[in-house]
Design a protein around this motif. Structure first.
Motif, PDB file in Angstrom:
ATOM      1  N   ILE A   1       0.836  -1.204   0.000  1.00 37.55           N
ATOM      2  CA  ILE A   1       0.000   0.000   0.000  1.00 37.55           C
ATOM      3  C   ILE A   1       0.871   1.254   0.000  1.00 37.55           C
ATOM      4  CG2 ILE A   1      -1.727   1.315   1.306  1.00 37.55           C
ATOM      5  CD1 ILE A   1      -2.711  -1.396   2.409  1.00 37.55           C
ATOM      6  N   LEU A   2       1.935   1.236   0.799  1.00 36.99           N
ATOM      7  CA  LEU A   2       2.793   2.419   0.927  1.00 36.99           C
ATOM      8  C   LEU A   2       3.536   2.751  -0.361  1.00 36.99           C
ATOM      9  CD1 LEU A   2       4.319   1.880   4.495  1.00 36.99           C
ATOM     10  CD2 LEU A   2       2.548   3.513   3.831  1.00 36.99           C
ATOM     11  N   VAL A   3       3.834   1.742  -1.191  1.00 41.70           N
ATOM     12  CA  VAL A   3       4.593   1.999  -2.420  1.00 41.70           C
ATOM     13  C   VAL A   3       3.704   1.936  -3.655  1.00 41.70           C
ATOM     14  CG1 VAL A   3       6.701   1.094  -1.377  1.00 41.70           C
ATOM     15  CG2 VAL A   3       5.282  -0.435  -2.772  1.00 41.70           C
ATOM     16  N   TYR A   4       2.407   1.841  -3.473  1.00 37.78           N
ATOM     17  CA  TYR A   4       1.476   1.764  -4.601  1.00 37.78           C
ATOM     18  C   TYR A   4       1.623   3.013  -5.482  1.00 37.78           C
ATOM     19  CZ  TYR A   4      -2.999   1.407  -7.116  1.00 37.78           C
ATOM     20  OH  TYR A   4      -3.970   1.328  -8.088  1.00 37.78           O
ATOM     21  N   LYS A   5       1.902   2.788  -6.748  1.00 33.17           N
ATOM     22  CA  LYS A   5       2.125   3.889  -7.691  1.00 33.17           C
ATOM     23  C   LYS A   5       3.125   4.907  -7.136  1.00 33.17           C
ATOM     24  CE  LYS A   5      -2.030   3.548 -10.481  1.00 33.17           C
ATOM     25  NZ  LYS A   5      -3.190   4.259 -11.082  1.00 33.17           N
ATOM     26  N   ASN A   6       4.201   4.385  -6.563  1.00 29.01           N
ATOM     27  CA  ASN A   6       5.325   5.188  -6.056  1.00 29.01           C
ATOM     28  C   ASN A   6       4.989   5.988  -4.806  1.00 29.01           C
ATOM     29  OD1 ASN A   6       7.024   4.266  -8.134  1.00 29.01           O
ATOM     30  ND2 ASN A   6       6.248   5.845  -9.508  1.00 29.01           N
ATOM     31  N   GLY A   7       3.948   5.596  -4.103  1.00 29.48           N
ATOM     32  CA  GLY A   7       3.709   6.129  -2.765  1.00 29.48           C
ATOM     33  C   GLY A   7       2.729   7.275  -2.662  1.00 29.48           C
TER      34      GLY A   7
ATOM     35  N   ALA B   1      -5.876  -2.272   4.271  1.00 31.75           N
ATOM     36  CA  ALA B   1      -5.121  -3.490   4.592  1.00 31.75           C
ATOM     37  C   ALA B   1      -6.004  -4.576   5.185  1.00 31.75           C
ATOM     38  CB  ALA B   1      -3.986  -3.166   5.554  1.00 31.75           C
ATOM     39  N   GLY B   2      -7.176  -4.198   5.717  1.00 30.46           N
ATOM     40  CA  GLY B   2      -8.033  -5.176   6.377  1.00 30.46           C
ATOM     41  C   GLY B   2      -7.446  -5.660   7.684  1.00 30.46           C
ATOM     42  N   GLU B   3      -6.779  -4.775   8.405  1.00 29.53           N
ATOM     43  CA  GLU B   3      -6.110  -5.108   9.673  1.00 29.53           C
ATOM     44  C   GLU B   3      -6.585  -4.176  10.773  1.00 29.53           C
ATOM     45  OE1 GLU B   3      -4.063  -7.558  10.239  1.00 29.53           O
ATOM     46  OE2 GLU B   3      -3.393  -8.213   8.250  1.00 29.53           O
ATOM     47  N   GLU B   4      -6.343  -4.589  12.006  1.00 26.88           N
ATOM     48  CA  GLU B   4      -6.673  -3.737  13.142  1.00 26.88           C
ATOM     49  C   GLU B   4      -5.733  -2.535  13.185  1.00 26.88           C
ATOM     50  OE1 GLU B   4      -9.113  -4.001  15.327  1.00 26.88           O
ATOM     51  OE2 GLU B   4      -9.927  -5.862  14.481  1.00 26.88           O
ATOM     52  N   LYS B   5      -6.269  -1.423  13.645  1.00 29.10           N
ATOM     53  CA  LYS B   5      -5.478  -0.200  13.740  1.00 29.10           C
ATOM     54  C   LYS B   5      -4.224  -0.407  14.585  1.00 29.10           C
ATOM     55  CE  LYS B   5      -5.689   4.325  15.986  1.00 29.10           C
ATOM     56  NZ  LYS B   5      -6.549   5.274  16.724  1.00 29.10           N
ATOM     57  N   CYS B   6      -4.360  -1.097  15.717  1.00 26.62           N
ATOM     58  CA  CYS B   6      -3.214  -1.283  16.614  1.00 26.62           C
ATOM     59  C   CYS B   6      -2.119  -2.122  15.960  1.00 26.62           C
ATOM     60  CB  CYS B   6      -3.656  -1.915  17.932  1.00 26.62           C
ATOM     61  SG  CYS B   6      -4.457  -3.519  17.757  1.00 26.62           S
TER      62      CYS B   6
ATOM     63  N   ASN C   1       0.709  -9.298  -9.131  1.00 24.01           N
ATOM     64  CA  ASN C   1      -0.229 -10.336  -9.560  1.00 24.01           C
ATOM     65  C   ASN C   1      -0.552 -11.359  -8.476  1.00 24.01           C
ATOM     66  OD1 ASN C   1       2.180 -11.710  -9.451  1.00 24.01           O
ATOM     67  ND2 ASN C   1       2.204 -12.320 -11.617  1.00 24.01           N
ATOM     68  N   ARG C   2       0.005 -11.171  -7.297  1.00 26.23           N
ATOM     69  CA  ARG C   2      -0.368 -12.055  -6.178  1.00 26.23           C
ATOM     70  C   ARG C   2      -1.836 -11.830  -5.828  1.00 26.23           C
ATOM     71  NH1 ARG C   2       3.657 -11.398  -1.244  1.00 26.23           N
ATOM     72  NH2 ARG C   2       2.145 -12.909  -0.407  1.00 26.23           N
ATOM     73  N   PRO C   3      -2.588 -12.891  -5.549  1.00 24.52           N
ATOM     74  CA  PRO C   3      -4.023 -12.739  -5.245  1.00 24.52           C
ATOM     75  C   PRO C   3      -4.309 -11.732  -4.135  1.00 24.52           C
ATOM     76  CG  PRO C   3      -3.496 -15.045  -5.580  1.00 24.52           C
ATOM     77  CD  PRO C   3      -2.180 -14.311  -5.605  1.00 24.52           C
ATOM     78  N   ILE C   4      -3.496 -11.725  -3.076  1.00 25.83           N
ATOM     79  CA  ILE C   4      -3.744 -10.794  -1.972  1.00 25.83           C
ATOM     80  C   ILE C   4      -3.575  -9.357  -2.444  1.00 25.83           C
ATOM     81  CG2 ILE C   4      -1.346 -10.964  -1.170  1.00 25.83           C
ATOM     82  CD1 ILE C   4      -4.516 -10.325   0.967  1.00 25.83           C
ATOM     83  N   PHE C   5      -2.619  -9.113  -3.331  1.00 28.47           N
ATOM     84  CA  PHE C   5      -2.397  -7.755  -3.826  1.00 28.47           C
ATOM     85  C   PHE C   5      -3.473  -7.340  -4.837  1.00 28.47           C
ATOM     86  CE2 PHE C   5       2.450  -8.172  -2.951  1.00 28.47           C
ATOM     87  CZ  PHE C   5       2.214  -7.937  -1.612  1.00 28.47           C
ATOM     88  N   GLN C   6      -4.009  -8.301  -5.573  1.00 30.06           N
ATOM     89  CA  GLN C   6      -5.116  -7.972  -6.463  1.00 30.06           C
ATOM     90  C   GLN C   6      -6.322  -7.492  -5.665  1.00 30.06           C
ATOM     91  OE1 GLN C   6      -5.801 -11.375  -8.989  1.00 30.06           O
ATOM     92  NE2 GLN C   6      -3.872 -11.107 -10.113  1.00 30.06           N
ATOM     93  N   THR C   7      -6.534  -8.115  -4.502  1.00 26.99           N
ATOM     94  CA  THR C   7      -7.607  -7.662  -3.611  1.00 26.99           C
ATOM     95  C   THR C   7      -7.323  -6.249  -3.110  1.00 26.99           C
ATOM     96  OG1 THR C   7      -8.055  -9.924  -2.897  1.00 26.99           O
ATOM     97  CG2 THR C   7      -8.832  -8.142  -1.456  1.00 26.99           C
ATOM     98  N   ILE C   8      -6.055  -6.003  -2.724  1.00 30.33           N
ATOM     99  CA  ILE C   8      -5.664  -4.671  -2.245  1.00 30.33           C
ATOM    100  C   ILE C   8      -5.816  -3.646  -3.364  1.00 30.33           C
ATOM    101  CG2 ILE C   8      -3.771  -3.282  -1.345  1.00 30.33           C
ATOM    102  CD1 ILE C   8      -4.994  -5.241   0.673  1.00 30.33           C
TER     103      ILE C   8
ATOM    104  N   GLN D   1      -7.953  -3.623  -5.746  1.00 28.47           N
ATOM    105  CA  GLN D   1      -9.369  -3.303  -5.899  1.00 28.47           C
ATOM    106  C   GLN D   1      -9.832  -2.343  -4.814  1.00 28.47           C
ATOM    107  OE1 GLN D   1     -11.200  -4.088  -8.485  1.00 28.47           O
ATOM    108  NE2 GLN D   1     -12.965  -2.983  -7.655  1.00 28.47           N
ATOM    109  N   ARG D   2      -9.401  -2.563  -3.583  1.00 28.79           N
ATOM    110  CA  ARG D   2      -9.773  -1.666  -2.478  1.00 28.79           C
ATOM    111  C   ARG D   2      -9.232  -0.262  -2.708  1.00 28.79           C
ATOM    112  NH1 ARG D   2      -8.201  -5.582   2.650  1.00 28.79           N
ATOM    113  NH2 ARG D   2      -9.776  -7.219   2.262  1.00 28.79           N
ATOM    114  N   ILE D   3      -7.974  -0.186  -3.180  1.00 27.11           N
ATOM    115  CA  ILE D   3      -7.380   1.130  -3.425  1.00 27.11           C
ATOM    116  C   ILE D   3      -8.141   1.861  -4.522  1.00 27.11           C
ATOM    117  CG2 ILE D   3      -5.326   2.328  -4.276  1.00 27.11           C
ATOM    118  CD1 ILE D   3      -3.619   0.212  -2.907  1.00 27.11           C
ATOM    119  N   LYS D   4      -8.453   1.152  -5.608  1.00 26.33           N
ATOM    120  CA  LYS D   4      -9.162   1.780  -6.722  1.00 26.33           C
ATOM    121  C   LYS D   4     -10.547   2.262  -6.292  1.00 26.33           C
ATOM    122  CE  LYS D   4      -6.732  -0.847 -10.299  1.00 26.33           C
ATOM    123  NZ  LYS D   4      -6.836  -1.937 -11.310  1.00 26.33           N
ATOM    124  N   GLU D   5     -11.225   1.464  -5.481  1.00 27.09           N
ATOM    125  CA  GLU D   5     -12.540   1.861  -4.996  1.00 27.09           C
ATOM    126  C   GLU D   5     -12.435   3.099  -4.114  1.00 27.09           C
ATOM    127  OE1 GLU D   5     -14.146  -1.521  -3.039  1.00 27.09           O
ATOM    128  OE2 GLU D   5     -14.565  -2.641  -4.905  1.00 27.09           O
ATOM    129  N   TYR D   6     -11.395   3.149  -3.281  1.00 28.02           N
ATOM    130  CA  TYR D   6     -11.212   4.329  -2.415  1.00 28.02           C
ATOM    131  C   TYR D   6     -10.921   5.572  -3.255  1.00 28.02           C
ATOM    132  CZ  TYR D   6      -9.208   7.770   0.638  1.00 28.02           C
ATOM    133  OH  TYR D   6      -8.927   8.943   1.275  1.00 28.02           O
TER     134      TYR D   6
END
Length: 488
Positions: free
Chosen positions: A403-409, A421-426, A470-477, A479-484
């Motif tokens: 996420i941090l380096v997506y399209k050069n950050g 990321a689908g993770e807890e804030k902490c 092209n990793r499946p987990i990154f393809q999911t990420i 999609q989330r980034i594009k939607e945001y």
């Protein structure tokens, strides 16, 4: 290096012709009162005085990019100003090498002599930092001066230069291959203070007790400076609100600490990554001098361009390479140096790696658009330090880094990192805190972002197999980034 060799090197890096260099050498090196007369120079070279004046006019123009004040100076003052500036630069590189003495009489701790000496071999510039520290001392009776900058910006070289020039100071340098516990720091500082001030019955004293004894000691001159480099390497565990290294909250008058560290407080309304444990009582000021502030970037950049033409063996090889490029590609020296400095991103460590790769002929043309082998090896240590593949929660780290380096950050605001990321804030906060030294905070359109501190490092990260999109987990990420990003 003697004065003549220095002038020859400066003439070469400022693009002077052979005739102009000879005229400058004769002007500055043939008289004990700084310069000889134009008539004497004309007589020696069998030319006219107007020709001497013309050559010197071209010399001044050549030096204006380093000393812009020459362009504003009129008359004979130009020569005095050029001489003054060159002498100041020469004095920085011509000091004798410190030779460790056989006894304990060396002004530097034995374990740091090589570090101090090596970092002074090619030190260049940074006067604005030294001036800021002296200003801090002159306006405060005591206190902590904290130099903040990203890894590789030259903090260690800078304080090593200060220690070299001020052997009366007490110093400690944290390094990855040296002891980094608070008790080891105290033992070294205590030993230096006992030796310096002939303190009795002090072998078990803590730092506040030692400082109290010193300021009441007959050998105390009214000022004590203690330099501590790279606080990021301190292994103190959970400090529980206590100062890093257990530094005193209150200092005696005349006691100053010159500390260095990487940016350590990226606190926002959403995440608190604060590791800056240095609290003091009223009356003991803490001043942070941040090399990454925009007001200092121009000064830092000028130091880098000066460093690129530093007169030593390596730089002479670099100048030969630059001259070759100038001839074959019809491009100016200033443009080539600007490109090298830009690729280095205001980072002296990256600059040195880049210079090495240039000398190894990695670049056939002065177009620095590829990540070099030496820089890649440097960033490999960063990659390992981020524990992208070895950590027990490596997938969480890989996702966050992607996420941090997506399209050069700098695409996703800080307050959306856990959502994407689908993770807890902490959990996100724990990872970010571990990565403090690699992060930079930016603000765009009223929102805060974290990105990786070097675009070169982003390029390295994106080249790793682990980060393939092209990793499946990154393809999911993705999609989330594009939607945001599509959301209003």
């Amino acid at each position: 290096m003697d004065w003549k060799e220095f002038i020859e090197g400066e003439s070469g890096r400022h693009g002077l012709s052979k005739e102009q260099m000879e005229t400058l050498l004769e002007t500055l090196c043939s008289s004990t009162d700084a310069h000889t007369s134009q008539k004497n120079i004309a007589d020696k070279f069998n030319i006219s005085v107007p020709t001497v004046k013309q050559r010197m006019g071209e010399v001044y123009k050549g030096f204006e990019r380093t000393f812009p004040e020459l362009g504003k100076q009129k008359g004979a003052g130009k020569l005095r100003l050029l001489y003054k500036n060159l002498r100041e630069n020469y004095s920085q590189i011509s000091q004798p090498v410190v030779t460790p003495q056989a006894s304990n009489s060396s002004p530097y701790p034995e374990e740091f002599i090589s570090l101090i000496k090596n970092n002074n071999k090619t030190f260049c510039g940074r006067r604005f930092v030294f001036e800021a520290f002296e200003q801090f001392i002159s306006t405060n009776e005591k206190g902590y001066f904290v130099l903040v900058g990203y890894a590789g910006m030259g903090k260690t070289s800078l304080v090593a230069k200060y220690v070299y020039d001020h052997p009366e100071v007490i110093s400690y340098f944290f390094t990855r291959d040296y002891q980094n516990k608070p008790e080891q720091f105290l033992n070294c500082i205590r030993r230096q203070l006992i030796d310096r001030y002939d303190l009795d019955n002090s072998e078990e004293d803590n730092l506040p007790a030692l400082l109290s004894k010193i300021t009441n000691n007959t050998k105390f001159s009214g000022r004590l400076v203690i330099v501590v480099d790279d606080l990021d390497e301190v292994d103190q565990g959970k400090v529980g609100g206590r100062n890093i290294l257990y530094l005193p909250k209150t200092l005696p008058d005349g006691v100053y600490f010159f500390l260095t560290r990487q940016p350590s407080n990226l606190k926002t309304d959403y995440y608190n990554l604060n590791k800056d444990y240095l609290n003091t009582d009223l009356g003991t000021p803490v001043y942070q001098f941040n090399l990454t502030d925009q007001r200092h970037i121009e000064l830092h950049y000028k130091d880098m361009t000066d460093y690129l033409s530093y007169p030593n063996a390596q730089q002479n090889q670099l100048n030969s390479k630059i001259n070759h490029w100038m001839k074959n590609h019809n491009i100016s020296r200033e443009t080539i140096i600007e490109r090298i400095a830009k690729k280095s991103e205001n980072n002296f460590r990256c600059l040195n790696y880049l210079i090495q790769d240039i000398l190894d002929d990695f670049y056939q043309e002065p177009i620095f658009n590829k990540l070099t082998p030496a820089l890649s090896r440097y960033y490999q240590t960063h990659w390992e330090g981020m524990e992208i593949q070895e950590h027990e929660h490596k997938l969480r780290r890989q996702v966050l880094l992607y996420i941090l380096v997506y399209k050069n950050g700098c695409q996703i605001p800080i307050d959306q990192l856990d959502v994407i990321a689908g993770e807890e804030k902490c959990d996100i906060e724990d990872v970010l805190r571990d990565w403090l030294k690699y992060l930079r905070q930016e603000t765009k359109f009223g929102k805060n972002y974290y990105t990786i501190y070097h675009s070169n490092f982003i390029e390295f990260i994106q080249s790793q197999n682990t980060m393939e999109s092209n990793r499946p987990i990154f393809q999911t990420i993705n999609q989330r980034i594009k939607e945001y990003l599509r959301s209003p």
